[in-house]
Write a protein that holds these residues in place. Structure first.
Motif, PDB file in Angstrom:
ATOM      1  N   LYS A  72      46.167  43.383  45.828  1.00  0.00           N
ATOM      2  CA  LYS A  72      46.398  42.398  44.766  1.00  0.00           C
ATOM      3  C   LYS A  72      47.769  41.792  45.007  1.00  0.00           C
ATOM      4  CE  LYS A  72      43.533  44.321  41.076  1.00  0.00           C
ATOM      5  NZ  LYS A  72      43.500  44.865  39.699  1.00  0.00           N
ATOM      6  N   LYS A  73      47.802  40.462  45.198  1.00  0.00           N
ATOM      7  CA  LYS A  73      49.058  39.837  45.610  1.00  0.00           C
ATOM      8  C   LYS A  73      49.398  38.623  44.753  1.00  0.00           C
ATOM      9  CE  LYS A  73      50.116  39.859  49.975  1.00  0.00           C
ATOM     10  NZ  LYS A  73      50.176  39.616  51.424  1.00  0.00           N
ATOM     11  N   ASP A  74      50.679  38.381  44.632  1.00  0.00           N
ATOM     12  CA  ASP A  74      51.222  37.151  44.054  1.00  0.00           C
ATOM     13  C   ASP A  74      52.123  36.563  45.122  1.00  0.00           C
ATOM     14  OD1 ASP A  74      52.226  35.104  42.595  1.00  0.00           O
ATOM     15  OD2 ASP A  74      53.431  36.330  41.231  1.00  0.00           O
ATOM     16  N   GLY A  75      51.563  35.647  45.895  1.00  0.00           N
ATOM     17  CA  GLY A  75      52.299  35.163  47.058  1.00  0.00           C
ATOM     18  C   GLY A  75      52.397  36.268  48.091  1.00  0.00           C
ATOM     19  N   HIS A  76      53.619  36.628  48.444  1.00  0.00           N
ATOM     20  CA  HIS A  76      53.821  37.711  49.412  1.00  0.00           C
ATOM     21  C   HIS A  76      54.048  39.060  48.731  1.00  0.00           C
ATOM     22  CE1 HIS A  76      53.911  35.036  52.861  1.00  0.00           C
ATOM     23  NE2 HIS A  76      54.784  34.256  52.231  1.00  0.00           N
ATOM     24  N   ASN A  77      54.061  39.084  47.417  1.00  0.00           N
ATOM     25  CA  ASN A  77      54.342  40.319  46.682  1.00  0.00           C
ATOM     26  C   ASN A  77      53.050  41.055  46.340  1.00  0.00           C
ATOM     27  OD1 ASN A  77      57.172  39.766  46.570  1.00  0.00           O
ATOM     28  ND2 ASN A  77      56.791  38.331  44.876  1.00  0.00           N
ATOM     29  N   VAL A  78      53.011  42.345  46.683  1.00  0.00           N
ATOM     30  CA  VAL A  78      51.876  43.191  46.322  1.00  0.00           C
ATOM     31  C   VAL A  78      52.104  43.696  44.908  1.00  0.00           C
ATOM     32  CG1 VAL A  78      50.564  45.264  46.911  1.00  0.00           C
ATOM     33  CG2 VAL A  78      51.520  43.844  48.730  1.00  0.00           C
ATOM     34  N   LEU A  79      51.120  43.487  44.012  1.00  0.00           N
ATOM     35  CA  LEU A  79      51.313  43.722  42.583  1.00  0.00           C
ATOM     36  C   LEU A  79      51.083  45.161  42.156  1.00  0.00           C
ATOM     37  CD1 LEU A  79      49.585  40.489  41.218  1.00  0.00           C
ATOM     38  CD2 LEU A  79      52.023  40.901  41.628  1.00  0.00           C
ATOM     39  N   GLU A  80      50.331  45.939  42.948  1.00  0.00           N
ATOM     40  CA  GLU A  80      50.084  47.336  42.602  1.00  0.00           C
ATOM     41  C   GLU A  80      49.845  48.112  43.889  1.00  0.00           C
ATOM     42  OE1 GLU A  80      46.595  47.499  40.142  1.00  0.00           O
ATOM     43  OE2 GLU A  80      45.213  47.327  41.822  1.00  0.00           O
ATOM     44  N   PRO A  81      50.008  49.427  43.857  1.00  0.00           N
ATOM     45  CA  PRO A  81      49.742  50.213  45.069  1.00  0.00           C
ATOM     46  C   PRO A  81      48.332  49.943  45.589  1.00  0.00           C
ATOM     47  CG  PRO A  81      50.832  51.566  43.426  1.00  0.00           C
ATOM     48  CD  PRO A  81      50.488  50.276  42.758  1.00  0.00           C
ATOM     49  N   GLN A  88      39.695  50.793  42.523  1.00  0.00           N
ATOM     50  CA  GLN A  88      38.958  49.875  41.642  1.00  0.00           C
ATOM     51  C   GLN A  88      37.741  49.312  42.365  1.00  0.00           C
ATOM     52  OE1 GLN A  88      41.609  46.905  39.824  1.00  0.00           O
ATOM     53  NE2 GLN A  88      43.280  48.382  40.087  1.00  0.00           N
ATOM     54  N   PHE A  89      37.923  48.939  43.622  1.00  0.00           N
ATOM     55  CA  PHE A  89      36.804  48.420  44.418  1.00  0.00           C
ATOM     56  C   PHE A  89      35.714  49.473  44.570  1.00  0.00           C
ATOM     57  CE2 PHE A  89      34.985  47.819  48.755  1.00  0.00           C
ATOM     58  CZ  PHE A  89      34.346  46.611  48.541  1.00  0.00           C
ATOM     59  N   LEU A  90      36.127  50.710  44.813  1.00  0.00           N
ATOM     60  CA  LEU A  90      35.164  51.787  45.011  1.00  0.00           C
ATOM     61  C   LEU A  90      34.373  52.094  43.743  1.00  0.00           C
ATOM     62  CD1 LEU A  90      37.351  54.262  47.121  1.00  0.00           C
ATOM     63  CD2 LEU A  90      35.471  52.838  47.956  1.00  0.00           C
ATOM     64  N   ASP A 469      41.690  39.375  44.649  1.00  0.00           N
ATOM     65  CA  ASP A 469      41.143  38.340  43.769  1.00  0.00           C
ATOM     66  C   ASP A 469      40.312  37.338  44.564  1.00  0.00           C
ATOM     67  OD1 ASP A 469      42.279  39.460  41.501  1.00  0.00           O
ATOM     68  OD2 ASP A 469      44.124  38.268  41.651  1.00  0.00           O
ATOM     69  N   ALA A 470      40.804  36.957  45.735  1.00  0.00           N
ATOM     70  CA  ALA A 470      40.049  36.035  46.583  1.00  0.00           C
ATOM     71  C   ALA A 470      38.733  36.662  47.030  1.00  0.00           C
ATOM     72  CB  ALA A 470      40.889  35.637  47.801  1.00  0.00           C
ATOM     73  N   LEU A 471      38.768  37.962  47.337  1.00  0.00           N
ATOM     74  CA  LEU A 471      37.541  38.657  47.731  1.00  0.00           C
ATOM     75  C   LEU A 471      36.527  38.655  46.592  1.00  0.00           C
ATOM     76  CD1 LEU A 471      35.842  40.450  49.602  1.00  0.00           C
ATOM     77  CD2 LEU A 471      37.081  42.428  48.686  1.00  0.00           C
ATOM     78  N   ASN A 476      31.343  37.011  44.202  1.00  0.00           N
ATOM     79  CA  ASN A 476      30.644  36.496  43.022  1.00  0.00           C
ATOM     80  C   ASN A 476      30.084  35.092  43.222  1.00  0.00           C
ATOM     81  OD1 ASN A 476      30.981  38.744  41.241  1.00  0.00           O
ATOM     82  ND2 ASN A 476      33.142  38.204  41.038  1.00  0.00           N
ATOM     83  N   LYS A 477      30.242  34.556  44.427  1.00  0.00           N
ATOM     84  CA  LYS A 477      29.776  33.209  44.743  1.00  0.00           C
ATOM     85  C   LYS A 477      28.437  33.308  45.460  1.00  0.00           C
ATOM     86  CE  LYS A 477      32.980  30.705  46.542  1.00  0.00           C
ATOM     87  NZ  LYS A 477      33.850  30.150  47.611  1.00  0.00           N
ATOM     88  N   GLU A 478      27.387  32.745  44.888  1.00  0.00           N
ATOM     89  CA  GLU A 478      26.048  32.875  45.448  1.00  0.00           C
ATOM     90  C   GLU A 478      25.934  32.288  46.852  1.00  0.00           C
ATOM     91  OE1 GLU A 478      22.998  31.424  42.929  1.00  0.00           O
ATOM     92  OE2 GLU A 478      23.466  32.787  41.260  1.00  0.00           O
TER      93      GLU A 478
END
Length: 586
Positions: A72-81, A88-90, A469-471, A476-478
């Motif tokens: 999870k990123k905001d620009g070049h910053n990773v927002l969480e470990p 979450q993905f799993l 987020d991009a993933l 979710n895009k058909e």
């Protein structure tokens, strides 16, 4: 139970005697055995493992991923470990398809994306911490790497080696400038020996893989004890599957190839003895990227690795699909011995490394390997080399995202890339063994040319880092290819885990069909379910007569993939390009 510990001590004593035969070690084998039992905290209550036990079922499937494949990123910053993002993905749709996860090295490292370990008992703080690993291990069977052949040149141990301080001063394998190392098997093109200035003079340190990856000297039993401590730590943190990285190169003896030596096999047997007494359902998987028959030797007599990477499958299956001919794959399937109870193949098509070419030696001819290489290069792949005994270079592996590898045939790209890619997974999922899928195959990730350009490291072409987020937007895009890949592979996995005939040890028989088809028959251990797995590996429509399959008449056969009932009033089956059928009697 005291009898169990006595038997264990005697067994370890015998193994230690074999490993250190002719070597003057400070402790007696019996004393060393007692120390190892103490490190693993085994006592009179320790139960003896039940031999030939299968620690897996048809519901087992492993997702292979780096700890930071998703961020999870905001620009070049990773927002969480990233390990929290992975968790979450799993917990989403993945959980319906996989019950196990292999997190590639998550320790502090200096190179090779984790395989040059600085500290074996810490979690890389850029990924998270042990609590994040524990949270994943609570829900999934966790597979972790035991990087046992080498460590980082920036480790405390190697710093001690340079300063001539214990214990590291005696932990590393050194060479002799006058010795002949021409027989040593090399997986890389870099020089074998690294010149290192130490407090007591210059040393030539053995480096099988790179000069940042310095090889341990297991002739020193203190090294063995350190790794047993590491194993105990990993068990305590929830690890249930130990991947022994590059283990084939573990023991070195001058004048030999320094690969697959008897002491290496015995050390694996010793580690298995300790692990299965400490945790009866924990397993060892050996990662030995070597020719097929050498690879199979790591099963031992069902007393060594529980599972071995099926390294010949990726090059053979990719070759089959780009050539539209199943002959080599069929011959290989027929040659593979069924696994004894307590052992299983570890099947995969793609990994974080690449498509190994050594496991294709003796299975594909040199011209066929050259055609495979040139085709993969046409699809954007890169080639990594190794050094032969005469100093010449030879292709070692193909570095390419599997989705790109299957975007066409030897004739070039075509419109069947997605179907060909799914067909590859349907073939793999139908075979005897435990299936493992690399996260970038699950997501249909393409070649990462930007990361390759940034790092100039061939393997990074297939080590993309997704913005989470991009993933999610793609999934979710058909109309997204990533969404289509994810759905079709997870659907296959959900179907597979409900079929007893897909137990890793269920009977497998290779069907003698035309070269345009790959076919296997699987039968459940209780013999109640049969599945005929038939795959069209060409870009043409292929017909197949019922007579060729020898289906039992009067049985209602159903394709598990489409859900369609087989119309037995017809005399033939017709398969579209790259279509797969899983015909079940239940």
């Amino acid at each position: 139970m005291q009898h169990t510990i006595e038997n264990l001590t005697l067994k370890l004593n015998q193994q230690i005697n074999f490993i250190y035969d002719g070597i003057n070690i400070p402790l007696s084998p019996m004393q060393l055995a007692t120390n190892l039992i103490g490190i693993m905290r085994l006592d009179s209550k320790t139960p003896a493992p039940v031999p030939f036990t299968n620690h897996w079922t048809e519901q087992d499937a492993v997702l292979i991923t780096y700890g930071d494949s998703l961020e999870k990123k905001d620009g070049h910053n990773v927002l969480e470990p990233p390990l929290q993002t992975l968790n979450q993905f799993l917990q989403g749709p993945v959980r319906e398809a996989f019950n196990s996860v292999h997190i590639l090295p998550f320790y502090p490292y200096s190179s090779d994306d984790g395989f040059s370990v600085i500290n074996y008992t810490a979690v890389n703080e850029s990924l998270g911490d042990w609590s994040d690993i524990n949270n994943i291990a609570d829900k999934f069977r966790l597979m972790a790497d035991l990087v046992i052949n080498h460590c980082s040149s920036r480790s405390v141990w190697f710093d001690q080696f340079i300063k001539d301080e214990p214990p590291g001063n005696k932990f590393f394998k050194t060479g002799d400038a006058q010795a002949d190392y021409s027989e040593v098997t090399r997986p890389r093109a870099s020089p074998l020996l690294r010149e290192t200035q130490t407090k007591i003079g210059q040393k030539l340190v053995w480096c099988t893989f790179s000069h940042d990856q310095v090889d341990f000297d297991f002739c020193n039993p203190d090294v063995l004890c350190e790794f047993v401590k590491i194993i105990r730590k990993y068990l305590d943190e929830g690890v249930k599957i130990f991947r022994l990285d590059a283990v084939a190169f573990l023991w070195k003896t001058n004048g030999t190839s320094c690969v697959n030596l008897p002491q290496t096999h015995e050390i694996i047997r010793l580690l298995r003895t300790l692990i299965e007494h400490a945790c009866p359902d924990a397993v060892i998987i050996t990662e030995t990227n070597i020719p097929n028959q050498e690879n199979l030797s790591y099963f031992g007599n069902a007393n060594e690795a529980h599972s071995v990477y099926n390294f010949s499958l990726p090059p053979l299956l990719v070759n089959t699909l780009i050539c539209g001919n199943s002959r080599h794959l069929r011959q290989w399937l027929m040659s593979m011995p069924p696994c004894q109870d307590g052992t299983a193949y570890f099947n995969f098509i793609a990994s974080h490394d690449g498509i190994g070419l050594r496991p294709a030696e003796g299975l594909l001819s040199e011209p066929e390997i050259n055609t495979l290489i040139s085709t993969m290069m046409n699809f954007g792949g890169r080639i990594s080399m190794r050094t032969l005994a005469d100093g010449s270079l030879r292709p070692y592996e193909i570095n390419i995202a599997l989705f790109d590898a299957l975007q066409g045939t030897t004739s070039g790209p075509d419109k069947f890339g997605l179907d060909r890619f799914i067909c590859a997974h349907a073939v793999m999922l139908s075979l005897e063994g435990i299936p493992a899928i690399y996260i970038h195959s699950l997501l249909g990730t393409r070649n990462d040319y930007q990361r390759l350009e940034n790092t100039q490291h061939n393997r990074h072409i297939n080590r993309h880092r997704w913005d989470y987020d991009a993933l999610n937007k793609e999934l979710n895009k058909e109309t997204s290819t990533h969404s289509a890949v994810f759905k079709r592979i997870t659907d296959l996995l959900r179907i597979r885990r409900q079929q007893k005939a897909f137990h890793p040890n269920a009977t497998q028989f290779t069907l003698q069909l035309s070269d345009e088809l790959v076919g296997v028959w699987r039968q459940s251990i209780d013999r109640k379910q049969s599945i005929f797995c038939i795959h069209n590996i060409t870009d043409q429509i292929v017909s197949l007569s019922f007579h060729e399959l020898n289906l039992i008449e009067g049985v209602a056969w159903r394709d598990l993939i489409s859900g369609d009932q087989l119309n037995q009033t017809k005399s033939t089956l017709t398969l579209a390009p790259y279509q797969s059928l899983w015909l079940s009697n239940l």
